[in-house]
Design an enzyme around this catalytic site. Structure first.
Site, PDB file in Angstrom:
ATOM      1  N   VAL A  86       1.129  -0.849  -0.253  1.00 36.93           N
ATOM      2  CA  VAL A  86       0.173  -0.092   0.132  1.00 36.93           C
ATOM      3  C   VAL A  86       0.963   1.237  -0.185  1.00 36.93           C
ATOM      4  O   VAL A  86       2.053   1.470   1.156  1.00 36.93           O
ATOM      5  CB  VAL A  86      -0.861  -0.203   0.982  1.00 36.93           C
ATOM      6  CG1 VAL A  86      -1.647   1.362   1.544  1.00 36.93           C
ATOM      7  CG2 VAL A  86      -1.730  -0.953   1.299  1.00 36.93           C
ATOM      8  N   ALA A 131       4.602   4.344   2.752  1.00 33.55           N
ATOM      9  CA  ALA A 131       3.886   2.723   2.451  1.00 33.55           C
ATOM     10  C   ALA A 131       4.219   1.791   3.536  1.00 33.55           C
ATOM     11  O   ALA A 131       4.927   2.052   4.576  1.00 33.55           O
ATOM     12  CB  ALA A 131       4.775   2.680   1.002  1.00 33.55           C
ATOM     13  N   LYS A 132       3.869   0.583   2.627  1.00 34.96           N
ATOM     14  CA  LYS A 132       3.933  -0.494   4.168  1.00 34.96           C
ATOM     15  C   LYS A 132       3.256  -1.714   3.265  1.00 34.96           C
ATOM     16  O   LYS A 132       2.431  -2.016   2.346  1.00 34.96           O
ATOM     17  CB  LYS A 132       2.924  -0.674   5.380  1.00 34.96           C
ATOM     18  CG  LYS A 132       3.368  -1.125   5.999  1.00 34.96           C
ATOM     19  CD  LYS A 132       4.328  -0.286   6.858  1.00 34.96           C
ATOM     20  CE  LYS A 132       4.640  -1.461   8.311  1.00 34.96           C
ATOM     21  NZ  LYS A 132       5.963  -0.041   8.827  1.00 34.96           N
ATOM     22  N   GLY A 133       3.970  -2.848   3.596  1.00 41.32           N
ATOM     23  CA  GLY A 133       4.241  -3.734   2.861  1.00 41.32           C
ATOM     24  C   GLY A 133       3.782  -5.248   3.903  1.00 41.32           C
ATOM     25  O   GLY A 133       4.101  -4.807   5.103  1.00 41.32           O
TER      26      GLY A 133
END
Length: 448
Positions: A86, A131-133
């Site tokens: 994201v 962001a992050k994942g």
């Protein structure tokens, strides 16, 4: 004649988060939105209103990617996994954020973490968006080869978003420098040449930076040291309890020990330890390397996570996962300073209780920002192919964290004149960060 071979395909891990994981993810996302709305409201009250459309822009992620992919297991079977990446906001620079491997990873959790990353980067004033994942998986249940195959496939799936100038992942819960190395190598194989700047948190041998492994935990204690000064508590007399003894918690404990503070309690998912005289942290870290848990260390009494959170200490550091301090246990928190080593460990309802109790809360977007600061240093060094000493790294990180800490204190004092409750440092930090992202958005303009 060819013999047909059947391949077993397991869908047990395919897009099937547990109800508890869904609840936790939604709780984190709703908390992120509630914090944002509160900060936006106080900005308006202070004479700095955000336009309605700008509020909607900042509340929503820029893009979200869900990937469902197969991995061949060691026994020849194929198992499906679900992963996410994201991007919340990219106005101030490339998006930056960790990759999490945990069974309870959901889109909502990743979305919340991405939003918090935007505010974290803006608060410490480094040129990144958030962001992050993550992948919904328990990495401890995979063999090293299975973990590598999963990582390389996930990296391939999200590679359409990754780029040294666009989106730069890093480690998070359940991931480590080796996993970052596999991601960098996979991306590099696809582009045809080595791209060390596409990911941070790598081993030193392939473009990592000195001090990155310790950065988040060390940074937590750099901020805690300033909070102790403000609260007139000598660090040599300070008692500290730490929930979570992974990368962040263990290095926060080690740094506290080196600073002369007494770490009296620590815990992990299997249990905890308490010793009012202080734990020998270097010995405890050796024990954890051998046993993979703090449980069984002979120099402490057993204690539960719940008991640790309510100990009477000077500093409590939640360094595990989200939603650990809630309306149910916040009334029993006895720490004078709460330093959020984890992302989102305190719910909005708990925030209000802690403010009323007079707990000095150092919000996550400030307290654990050391990791992204040193990730930024690693990225800069990779782009220039010019590396710094560990002393330079630590000195620069401390300077940035101290500046941000006192900017938050100044912002809280300013916003108190406009209705902010005294001691609401989270809202002050978010208001400062949100305003910076909003101003950058307006200066750039809305395309086309």
């Amino acid at each position: 004649m060819a013999v047909e071979r059947s391949v077993e395909v397991s869908y047990s891990a395919f897009y099937s988060p547990s109800p508890e994981a869904i609840r936790k993810g939604l709780q984190a996302w709703h908390a992120a939105l509630a914090q944002f709305d509160k900060a936006a409201h106080i900005l308006e009250a202070s004479g700095h209103p955000l336009k309605r459309g700008l509020i909607e822009f900042l509340r929503r992620p820029k893009r979200e990617l869900i990937v469902n992919f197969p991995v061949q297991m060691d026994d020849g079977s194929i198992r499906m996994f679900t992963g996410y990446r994201v991007h919340h906001n990219a106005v101030r620079g490339p998006t930056k954020g960790g990759i999490r491997y945990h069974p309870d990873v959901t889109l909502e959790e990743v979305r919340a973490l991405a939003m918090w990353m935007t505010w974290k980067c803006a608060l410490v004033n480094i040129p990144y968006g958030g962001a992050k994942g993550g992948v919904a998986v328990d990495p401890a249940q995979l063999s090293p080869r299975e973990l590598e195959r999963l990582t390389r496939r996930y990296a391939t799936e999200i590679s359409l978003l990754m780029h040294p100038g666009g989106d730069v992942p890093a480690p998070d819960v359940g991931t480590n420098p080796q996993i970052m190395a596999w991601i960098m190598d996979t991306y590099s194989m696809h582009t045809g040449f080595t791209q060390p700047a596409v990911v941070t948190g790598k081993p030193l041998e392939i473009g990592g930076t000195m001090g990155r492994v310790e950065a988040t935990g060390r940074g937590v204690m750099m901020v805690v040291a300033e909070a102790l000064k403000v609260n007139r508590i000598p660090i040599e007399q300070a008692t500290i309890a730490i929930q979570g003894f992974g990368n962040v918690g263990s290095y926060a404990a080690l740094t506290a020990h080196q600073m002369g503070a007494r770490v009296v309690a620590v815990s992990d998912v299997q249990g905890g330890l308490y010793n009012p005289k202080g734990l020998d942290i270097p010995k405890l870290m050796d024990h954890v390397r051998q046993r993979r848990t703090v449980v069984g260390f002979p120099e402490g009494e057993p204690i539960s996570n719940a008991e640790l959170l309510t100990l009477k200490v000077d500093v409590l550091i939640p360094a595990a996962l989200e939603n650990q301090i809630t309306a149910e246990n916040a009334p029993f928190i006895q720490a004078r300073i709460l330093a959020e080593g984890a992302n989102g460990p305190t719910t909005p309802e708990a925030d209000e209780i802690l403010i009323e109790k007079g707990v000095f809360l150092i919000p996550d977007i400030l307290c654990n920002a050391g990791g992204v600061i040193v990730s930024y240093f690693e990225w800069v060094q990779d782009l220039q192919s010019f590396f710094w000493t560990e002393e330079e790294i630590n000195s620069r990180m401390e300077r940035i964290l101290k500046r941000a800490f006192y900017e938050v204190l100044a912002k809280e004092e300013e916003l108190r004149r406009h209705g902010l409750k005294a001691g609401d440092y989270r809202t002050a930090a978010q208001a400062l960060a949100i305003w910076r992202v909003a101003q950058a958005t307006l200066i750039r303009g809305i395309y086309p």
